[in-house]
Design an enzyme around this catalytic site. Sequence first.
Site, PDB file in Angstrom:
ATOM      1  N   ASP A 175       0.822  -1.211   0.000  1.00 38.84           N
ATOM      2  CA  ASP A 175       0.000   0.000   0.000  1.00 38.84           C
ATOM      3  C   ASP A 175       0.858   1.265   0.000  1.00 38.84           C
ATOM      4  OD1 ASP A 175      -2.075  -1.768   0.263  1.00 38.84           O
ATOM      5  OD2 ASP A 175      -2.915  -0.862   2.077  1.00 38.84           O
ATOM      6  N   ASP A 176       0.202   2.358  -0.379  1.00 34.58           N
ATOM      7  CA  ASP A 176       0.689   3.738  -0.170  1.00 34.58           C
ATOM      8  C   ASP A 176       1.808   4.181  -1.109  1.00 34.58           C
ATOM      9  OD1 ASP A 176      -1.100   3.623   1.873  1.00 34.58           O
ATOM     10  OD2 ASP A 176       0.342   3.841   3.495  1.00 34.58           O
ATOM     11  N   HIS A 211       3.766  -2.276   3.100  1.00 33.11           N
ATOM     12  CA  HIS A 211       3.846  -0.929   2.518  1.00 33.11           C
ATOM     13  C   HIS A 211       5.215  -0.768   1.875  1.00 33.11           C
ATOM     14  CE1 HIS A 211       0.924  -0.709   5.805  1.00 33.11           C
ATOM     15  NE2 HIS A 211       0.340   0.279   5.156  1.00 33.11           N
ATOM     16  N   HIS A 258      -5.697   2.871  -4.360  1.00 28.50           N
ATOM     17  CA  HIS A 258      -5.718   3.162  -2.920  1.00 28.50           C
ATOM     18  C   HIS A 258      -6.108   4.624  -2.673  1.00 28.50           C
ATOM     19  CE1 HIS A 258      -5.044   1.940   1.156  1.00 28.50           C
ATOM     20  NE2 HIS A 258      -3.963   2.673   1.369  1.00 28.50           N
ATOM     21  N   HIS A 276      -5.290   9.491  -0.318  1.00 27.92           N
ATOM     22  CA  HIS A 276      -5.093   8.718   0.906  1.00 27.92           C
ATOM     23  C   HIS A 276      -5.948   9.273   2.049  1.00 27.92           C
ATOM     24  CE1 HIS A 276      -2.950   6.666   4.264  1.00 27.92           C
ATOM     25  NE2 HIS A 276      -2.849   5.715   3.341  1.00 27.92           N
TER      26      HIS A 276
END
Length: 292
Positions: A82-83, A231, A136, A140
């Site tokens: 993620d991210d 991540h 995603h 955010h």
Amino acid sequence: MQFKRILSLCLCSVLLLGIAGCDAKQNTKTEGSGKITGGSAEKPKTQKTSEGSGTPEEAETVEKPETIEIPQGDKYIAFTFDDGPTGNTDGRTERLLDGLKERGVHATFFLCGYRVRDFNSMMNRYLAEGHEVGNHTMDHIRLDTQTNDGGYAQVSSNNDLIASYTGQAPTLMRPVGGAYNDDVIASMKKLGMPIILWNIDTLDWKYHDDAAVIQQRILDRARDGAIVLEHDLYEATLEGVLAAIDELQAQGYAFVTVSELAKIKGITLEPGKVYTGFTPDDTVVESGSNFS
């Protein structure tokens, strides 16, 4: 007599003019990209290349890459990140991609649009190397509490941005923090996107300076059909993940994307439906309260 002489001179003049015209027609040349000979154009010749330097009709068609095969193993697991992306050339995401490529690993990357804008040197690598690109959100943010449209605009705009780099819009999304409500479900159903969570959390956001802990958390919790949350933000994640992959491959695991894992397990992913994993019980293992 005078009349015959005049007629004879006229006929000779016509004959001479006709011969001159034929010679002129036969000898006409036009210099340039091609030749014109005898009144018919000769099409310019263009060297065929695979880089599109010729005309569209004559340039060789660039061959599409062969279909990427799903890694084979005794057990299957999906690593997700993620991210990201993080960094550009030689940054963490690119070095992670290098490590995954060396090991024949497929993974799923849930990208944030605001980071794609800043870090996009690797965008042409994800799909080409067998990975899956997920959504995603653009900024955010929590879709259940910080939007009034169930995240429709956040996800739709990020789909467009990602597609502008990869040529393909994501088909999966992961809500920030794993948080969703009925509005989020309804919006993702409209967008045709399943909601992908996880059932193994490495807590790398917490242990972001300890690669050994991240590695061990993966090894202790790995099981067939699991979706693992990580991540691509931290150096320790990169180190811990690659070390864990080496050990799990020795145990017979193959690393696949979320969509590949669903296919292997006979699951049809449905828009708006929430998936935590494809293990027999799908029990979530120690999921943290991070803002993932």
